[in-house]
Design an enzyme around this catalytic site. Sequence first.
Site, PDB file in Angstrom:
ATOM      1  N   GLY B 129      42.843  -5.925 -20.076  1.00  0.00           N
ATOM      2  CA  GLY B 129      42.178  -5.214 -21.066  1.00  0.00           C
ATOM      3  C   GLY B 129      42.330  -5.901 -22.413  1.00  0.00           C
ATOM      4  CB  SER B 131      37.033  -8.730 -24.314  1.00  0.00           C
ATOM      5  OG  SER B 131      37.405  -9.911 -23.985  1.00  0.00           O
ATOM      6  CB  SER B 163      37.579  -9.519 -14.364  1.00  0.00           C
ATOM      7  OG  SER B 163      36.717 -10.231 -15.122  1.00  0.00           O
ATOM      8  CD  GLU B 246      42.762 -16.935 -19.957  1.00  0.00           C
ATOM      9  OE1 GLU B 246      42.584 -17.049 -21.213  1.00  0.00           O
ATOM     10  OE2 GLU B 246      42.459 -15.846 -19.462  1.00  0.00           O
TER      11      GLU B 246
END
Lengths: 352, 392
Positions: B129, B131, B163, B246
């Site tokens: 969480g 964006s 997502s 990432e």
Amino acid sequence: MDFVFTDEQRMIAETAQAFFTANATSERTRAAMAAEGIDHALWLAFCQELGLSGIGVPEAAGGAGLGLVELAIIAEAAGAQVAALPLLGSLALVAQAIAAGGSDEQRTAWLPALLAGETIAAHVTATDLAADGNRIFASSASVAHGSAAQLLLVSGAAGSWLVRADAPGVSVAAQTTMDQTRPYARVTITGAEGEPLADGGAGAQAATNAALIVLAAEGLGLAQAALDRTVAYSRDRVQFGRTIGSFQAYKHRLADMMVEIEQARSAVYWAACAVDEGAEDAQLAVHAAKSFAADTAFRCASDMIQLHGGIGFTWDHDAHLFFKRARALQTMMGNGDWHREQIAAMVLGETE
Amino acid sequence: MKLGFSAAEEEFRAECADWLTAQMAGEFADIKGITTLTEKAERRKEWEQHLGEHGWGCIGWPKVWGGRDASLAQQVIFAEEYARAGIPGRVNHIGIELAGPTLLTLGTEEQKRRFLPDIAAGKTIFCQGFSEPNAGSDLASVRTKARLENGEWAVDGQKIWTSLAHISDWIFVVARSEEGSKGPKGLTFLMMELDQPGIDIRPIRQINGDAEFNETFFDGARCPEDSLIGAVGDGWRVAMTLLSFERGVSTLGQQMAFRNELDAIIEAAKANGTSTDPLIRQRIAKAEIGLRLMRYGALRMLSNTDHASVDGAALTYKIQWASWRRSLGELAMDVLGQAGEVTDHDGYEWPMLPNLFLYSRADTIYGGTNQIQRNLIAERGLGLPREPRGEA
Ligand SMILES: Cc1cc2nc3c(=O)[nH]c(=O)nc-3n(C[C@H](O)[C@H](O)[C@H](O)COP(=O)(O)OP(=O)(O)OC[C@H]3O[C@@H](n4cnc5c(N)ncnc54)[C@H](O)[C@@H]3O)c2cc1C
């Protein structure tokens, strides 16, 4: 995983970079451009003082051993300075061909002088090569550094032949060439005496791989230098009250250059390793490296001109040396489309 | 400098390949070859648990937390063999690659005990969480609020593009805990259970018809006071630590999944005759070259243990693969022709290649857009001036 330079390779890289940066200066390169496109003093110093000219030639053949990775390291450093040297003809093409395909006599006759820089050699690719006994007939309009060569290796369907440039029946005419650091000559051979390379096939294969990797590595070094010099300029030049390197359009173009260069780096050293290790996909790797690195060099050199503005279009600025060498790299030994077509045939399963 | 992996690593590769292909031939044959993130989500959660039971959930983690202490090379090999076996993407990739490593680095012992074994076992699925409608590339401008109330955090606001929130158990949230703070200051990083009255998840449909991401609304949502990683107000540093994972190991193994996509295009081109078109042949060759260079770039990154130097290959990797895959999608459509523009499914659902064409438009957006990547490369890689910030 060890896909990084060893300590020895890093040392060779540092030595070569320091040597070419200090000696292959713009003034010296420009002096060579006004003559045959070779800085002879630089070539002798490289061969004799630095002792790196035997790299990529087996010790048994009088070389320094090591392989194409090390040869690529040197070509990368030379390419970064657009050095005016017969690295391609003398070392990558002819010395490699003689080392891999020459008889013992041919190796002893030619390699020491080639590696010492005393003899300069050029490679003649002739589609019309014909032999009548030991008499050779061949012609080519684009023999790199042909005017400076004492030894010619002439290759075509009728094998590979060693021919002395001063033999009767050999005529060499310099051509004004866009890239003056590696000018072409027109070579016409009518019945000159030649000596066949003992194993022409092996010689040609080794020379082709080494030369394509050298061209790719030169392109990599050139591209990185074009980026570095442009970054340096972008920090100094001020317009609209800001350094031009602070404009996003400008930054992004430099970033794109870096993205391409990092891939070119992977390509060059993948290909060099693949040939050295005899990997199954070595040929694919070589085609990939040549096409990708030469295209990267051209893109970076053309961006170098654009991102310098007017000064980049002047004869006095070095950008055009990068630009013209990059263009020559693209054309030599098959352009990008040709190499990619070879890869397409491979991946589509059309080759055996 | 050498290509390839050691003999011991190749042995490990064989072990991975054997086990993974056996699973896809057996109990989990029904999920083999799925290419979207949402299809058969329940079965894929079972697959996560199956991986966990056999110790393959998070092999790079320490043994005590359910991992195998696998080396970087082994993790890449596992990721490669996973894709080669045609296994769909991990539905818990956020937990495995982002939440887990962040907890390992910055979590307390108690938090590690609480979360890590369950993530490794495939029992706790995480979503991200970060964006918000007004905070995308500019993550530091998040507005979601968190305040301490009776020993609990109360959270209000909205996240977006979350997502797999609809199939997840937990969410980590970057929220503004200091009233009136701006930018990276005053943020706190919280882990929250999704199944509670204060959280509402609404799917957002994507251009490929699928709904992988969601809007996540927080209206007085709760979590215990100790749900934070790092300190109060330290959320930005935690978020940046998380994002540094990432470019994780799995992305280095992903060329194998890309290989499957390119192979499918090559087969399609051979089947419909476009493989004789010289322009298509050029693009197939370019795609092949790009794929190989991605792999060798990844190997360079992994071989480079000298982390003191800025690794050019690492900085440029995201934009490289994302742009490559976007071009691959375009090539797929040129090979397929009109056949690629119709689907046999009853609904708006697409086979692998047309879906690749549609989905790959997101690759150049999430995880830092191509424009943001170029800013990073120019600023961190080339040392150019940073982008100016506006007042707002
Ligand atoms: C499929 C998908 C899944 C996602 N999953 C998640 C998730 O699970 N969790 C989560 O938190 N987020 C997720 N995201 C969100 C993703 O991280 C953001 O979409 C992304 O960071 C961009 O933010 P934005 O959409 O607000 O676009 P914006 O930031 O508004 O960008 C709009 C455009 O402006 C450009 N732009 C912005 N700033 C600059 C600048 N400084 N210089 C130049 N150009 C600029 C961008 O490149 C872009 O082209 C997902 C996104 C997608 C597409």
